[in-house]
Scaffold this motif. Sequence first.
Motif, PDB file in Angstrom:
ATOM      1  N   LEU A  19      -0.226   4.206  11.354  1.00 40.52           N
ATOM      2  CA  LEU A  19      -0.133   5.316  10.411  1.00 40.52           C
ATOM      3  C   LEU A  19       0.933   5.055   9.356  1.00 40.52           C
ATOM      4  CD1 LEU A  19      -1.101   8.234   9.787  1.00 40.52           C
ATOM      5  CD2 LEU A  19       0.763   9.034  11.233  1.00 40.52           C
ATOM      6  N   LEU A  20       2.063   4.510   9.790  1.00 42.66           N
ATOM      7  CA  LEU A  20       3.173   4.249   8.873  1.00 42.66           C
ATOM      8  C   LEU A  20       2.818   3.180   7.852  1.00 42.66           C
ATOM      9  CD1 LEU A  20       6.166   4.836   8.180  1.00 42.66           C
ATOM     10  CD2 LEU A  20       6.786   3.011   9.743  1.00 42.66           C
ATOM     11  N   THR A  21       2.180   2.093   8.282  1.00 42.06           N
ATOM     12  CA  THR A  21       1.858   0.996   7.361  1.00 42.06           C
ATOM     13  C   THR A  21       0.758   1.374   6.362  1.00 42.06           C
ATOM     14  OG1 THR A  21       0.344   0.089   9.043  1.00 42.06           O
ATOM     15  CG2 THR A  21       2.584  -0.822   8.944  1.00 42.06           C
ATOM     16  N   LYS A  22       0.024   2.458   6.652  1.00 42.46           N
ATOM     17  CA  LYS A  22      -0.994   2.935   5.704  1.00 42.46           C
ATOM     18  C   LYS A  22      -0.466   4.059   4.815  1.00 42.46           C
ATOM     19  CE  LYS A  22      -4.864   1.822   8.785  1.00 42.46           C
ATOM     20  NZ  LYS A  22      -5.967   2.377   9.622  1.00 42.46           N
ATOM     21  N   SER A  23       0.734   4.543   5.110  1.00 43.49           N
ATOM     22  CA  SER A  23       1.297   5.671   4.370  1.00 43.49           C
ATOM     23  C   SER A  23       1.676   5.253   2.956  1.00 43.49           C
ATOM     24  CB  SER A  23       2.533   6.195   5.108  1.00 43.49           C
ATOM     25  OG  SER A  23       3.275   7.055   4.284  1.00 43.49           O
ATOM     26  N   TRP A  24       1.221   6.033   1.975  1.00 41.70           N
ATOM     27  CA  TRP A  24       1.548   5.725   0.584  1.00 41.70           C
ATOM     28  C   TRP A  24       3.033   5.909   0.312  1.00 41.70           C
ATOM     29  CZ3 TRP A  24       3.097   8.388  -3.940  1.00 41.70           C
ATOM     30  CH2 TRP A  24       2.863   7.693  -5.137  1.00 41.70           C
ATOM     31  N   SER A  25       3.634   6.926   0.923  1.00 41.54           N
ATOM     32  CA  SER A  25       5.061   7.159   0.722  1.00 41.54           C
ATOM     33  C   SER A  25       5.896   6.038   1.333  1.00 41.54           C
ATOM     34  CB  SER A  25       5.466   8.508   1.313  1.00 41.54           C
ATOM     35  OG  SER A  25       5.101   8.593   2.668  1.00 41.54           O
ATOM     36  N   ALA A  26       5.473   5.495   2.473  1.00 39.07           N
ATOM     37  CA  ALA A  26       6.195   4.370   3.073  1.00 39.07           C
ATOM     38  C   ALA A  26       6.089   3.133   2.189  1.00 39.07           C
ATOM     39  CB  ALA A  26       5.634   4.073   4.461  1.00 39.07           C
ATOM     40  N   LYS A  27       4.951   2.936   1.549  1.00 41.50           N
ATOM     41  CA  LYS A  27       4.794   1.808   0.626  1.00 41.50           C
ATOM     42  C   LYS A  27       5.707   1.976  -0.583  1.00 41.50           C
ATOM     43  CE  LYS A  27      -0.032   0.913   1.964  1.00 41.50           C
ATOM     44  NZ  LYS A  27      -1.433   0.891   1.513  1.00 41.50           N
ATOM     45  N   CYS A  28       5.826   3.218  -1.075  1.00 48.31           N
ATOM     46  CA  CYS A  28       6.760   3.482  -2.190  1.00 48.31           C
ATOM     47  C   CYS A  28       8.186   3.104  -1.795  1.00 48.31           C
ATOM     48  CB  CYS A  28       6.709   4.959  -2.574  1.00 48.31           C
ATOM     49  SG  CYS A  28       5.255   5.459  -3.496  1.00 48.31           S
ATOM     50  N   LEU A  29       8.562   3.479  -0.595  1.00 48.10           N
ATOM     51  CA  LEU A  29       9.913   3.195  -0.120  1.00 48.10           C
ATOM     52  C   LEU A  29      10.131   1.690   0.026  1.00 48.10           C
ATOM     53  CD1 LEU A  29      12.611   4.213   0.902  1.00 48.10           C
ATOM     54  CD2 LEU A  29      11.598   4.498   3.156  1.00 48.10           C
ATOM     55  N   ALA A  30       9.134   0.967   0.524  1.00 51.34           N
ATOM     56  CA  ALA A  30       9.254  -0.486   0.678  1.00 51.34           C
ATOM     57  C   ALA A  30       9.407  -1.170  -0.673  1.00 51.34           C
ATOM     58  CB  ALA A  30       8.027  -1.032   1.413  1.00 51.34           C
ATOM     59  N   VAL A  31       8.637  -0.718  -1.665  1.00 51.06           N
ATOM     60  CA  VAL A  31       8.739  -1.303  -3.010  1.00 51.06           C
ATOM     61  C   VAL A  31      10.091  -0.979  -3.623  1.00 51.06           C
ATOM     62  CG1 VAL A  31       7.811  -1.200  -5.359  1.00 51.06           C
ATOM     63  CG2 VAL A  31       6.251  -1.335  -3.408  1.00 51.06           C
ATOM     64  N   ARG A  32      10.554   0.259  -3.439  1.00 49.38           N
ATOM     65  CA  ARG A  32      11.854   0.620  -4.001  1.00 49.38           C
ATOM     66  C   ARG A  32      12.972  -0.233  -3.430  1.00 49.38           C
ATOM     67  NH1 ARG A  32      14.164   6.268  -2.453  1.00 49.38           N
ATOM     68  NH2 ARG A  32      15.109   5.017  -0.798  1.00 49.38           N
ATOM     69  N   ARG A  33      12.907  -0.517  -2.145  1.00 47.28           N
ATOM     70  CA  ARG A  33      13.981  -1.282  -1.504  1.00 47.28           C
ATOM     71  C   ARG A  33      14.058  -2.704  -2.035  1.00 47.28           C
ATOM     72  NH1 ARG A  33      13.528   0.891   4.794  1.00 47.28           N
ATOM     73  NH2 ARG A  33      14.714   2.813   4.435  1.00 47.28           N
ATOM     74  N   VAL A  34      12.931  -3.340  -2.316  1.00 44.55           N
ATOM     75  CA  VAL A  34      12.973  -4.732  -2.784  1.00 44.55           C
ATOM     76  C   VAL A  34      13.162  -4.828  -4.285  1.00 44.55           C
ATOM     77  CG1 VAL A  34      11.569  -5.537  -0.857  1.00 44.55           C
ATOM     78  CG2 VAL A  34      10.452  -4.941  -3.000  1.00 44.55           C
TER      79      VAL A  34
END
Length: 600
Positions: free
Chosen positions: A40-55
């Motif tokens: 569920l987490l790896t498909k979450s759009w908000s989690a993807k936003c957070l991953a992109v922001r961090r890098v």
Amino acid sequence: MDGGTSTGEKPKDVSLSCIHRIYKASRRGDVRTVRRLQKLLTKSWSAKCLAVRRVTQDNQGRKTAGVDGIKSLTPKQGVILVNQLKIGSKAKPTRRVWIPKPGKDEKRPLGIPTMYDRALQGLVKMALEPEWEARFEPSSYGFRPGRSCQDAIEAIFIAINQKAKYVLDADIAKCFDNINHQRLIEKLNTYPTLRRQIRAWLKAGVMDGKELFPTSEGTPQGGVISPLLANIALHGMEYRIKELAKDFDMREKSGRKVSLPNRRKSVTLIRYADDFVIIHESLTVVQRCQEVISEWLKDMGLELKPSKTRLIHTLQEHEGHKPGFDFLGFNIRQFKAGKYTSGKDSQKRILGFSTIITPSKESQKEHYTKITEVIDKHKAKPQAALIKNLNSIIRGWCNYFSIGCPTKVFYRMDYLLYWKLRRWAKRRHPNKGEHWINKYWQKIGNRNWVFSTSRENNPLTLVEYGSFKSQQYIKVKGDASPYDGNLAYWSTRMGKHPQMPKRTASLLKKQKGKWRRCGLFFKDGDVIELDHIILKSKGGKDEYKNWQLLHRHCHDEKTRTDGSLERSGSKTGCNSAMPKQLSDILSNYRWIEDMLVVTY
């Protein structure tokens, strides 16, 4: 079962962080729930936003390019990247970058992934780390959230301060480069899609110049997920050592055999990444542990490095080795002491020795060399520029080593730096007398001979090593993790950490561990920046009541909205033209970082 009751009551909506739920499910051994939440987490759009922001915003090495040459992204490209992230995609090779090792002629190879792979690795790490944080051994301190070098040093002090012991000081040879891929994947034991993705990263190869080299073993240093994979590979060392306790022939003074729990406590393994120590009062036990660990490492394709592995005693000379050892830049040893300088046990009885922790000679030499280089680079630059550069280096070094007994070392560094600055001043005025050179030193308050810009209000002064005193440090709880949801414990601990600057710690306490606008607690690993509430261009002053702490991404958003970019004339940057949709999601909504919600 989560989210309902067994008594026929109406089920309640339980909204908790997905990351915290993964941690809790892993703690109780509920593998099925862990896998479901990870998917569920790896498909979450908000989690993807957070991953992109961090890098793209938070990561210190965000401007380093992979094989595709992309160093940064515009806001629109960031949104596109968010929508492209998908677990199970193919991986591009990493780009080989060689960096020098501190104080050595050899260089360390890094493998820099592309921006896409870095963001995807950040997403996978977000799913895997809570699961493994719930399982990792308590004496593992390297590359883990909420843990530091100081925790490892304090753990060593606790293990030896009551009794002199033998220590196996060991290092794993090329740990990141030699990890067996198949054994790592088996140990990871995750669901197929994630397993294929991690295998793709491990097998992607590395580009050194224009030549592609295959990677049949190891995990590349430089990847977002590499430290986590290395910790997973080395997980189990402490448990393996504790298993040997049943064979220890340890007896009390009465001749009765020591109980099994106490035998387990008697042996200590403390690991920071690929460096570790094994501590016990018996030489035979430590030698046996070395044999067992060597066999255990072979299963992962690893081995001990002979040149950095040695057996020593904390108080006495052993096989030509002086007492004590160096670990993470600290020197740890024991000295014979008299009645008034000796340490005492829990019953207040005199031990006859004292445990002393100081910066190692190598650390002192490296630091002095760095200071010398900075001074040499400022031969013709203003005194203020030299002071600013030196202050940041001195504060960082002193804060790092302040948990030991560094007073004598700090005073010695003050003495060496004074004469180095005298040479710097004489070089600037070769034909002037001493009175001309002395103008660089002022009397500030009751302090004489302070290297300072002037005697006026708010002069810029050089910080003194001697102003840093030894700090009492409390080791992190063995089973504590930032993912356990105890934000009060972690925000308080962050403010008391020796590497936290005093100003930042004071502001953290004043702000109660969070920034008022976004409402999020500052967590371990967050990039915290200092900001002026009233801009200096509008008359704001450099003082505590005009300072505030905020997250780097919050700072970017504030800079975009308060008009700072227009005043500075800047037209570029990550946030200068951020789309309103992404701006709102990354800065104004709490659920991007603090929710990642699952509702039942």
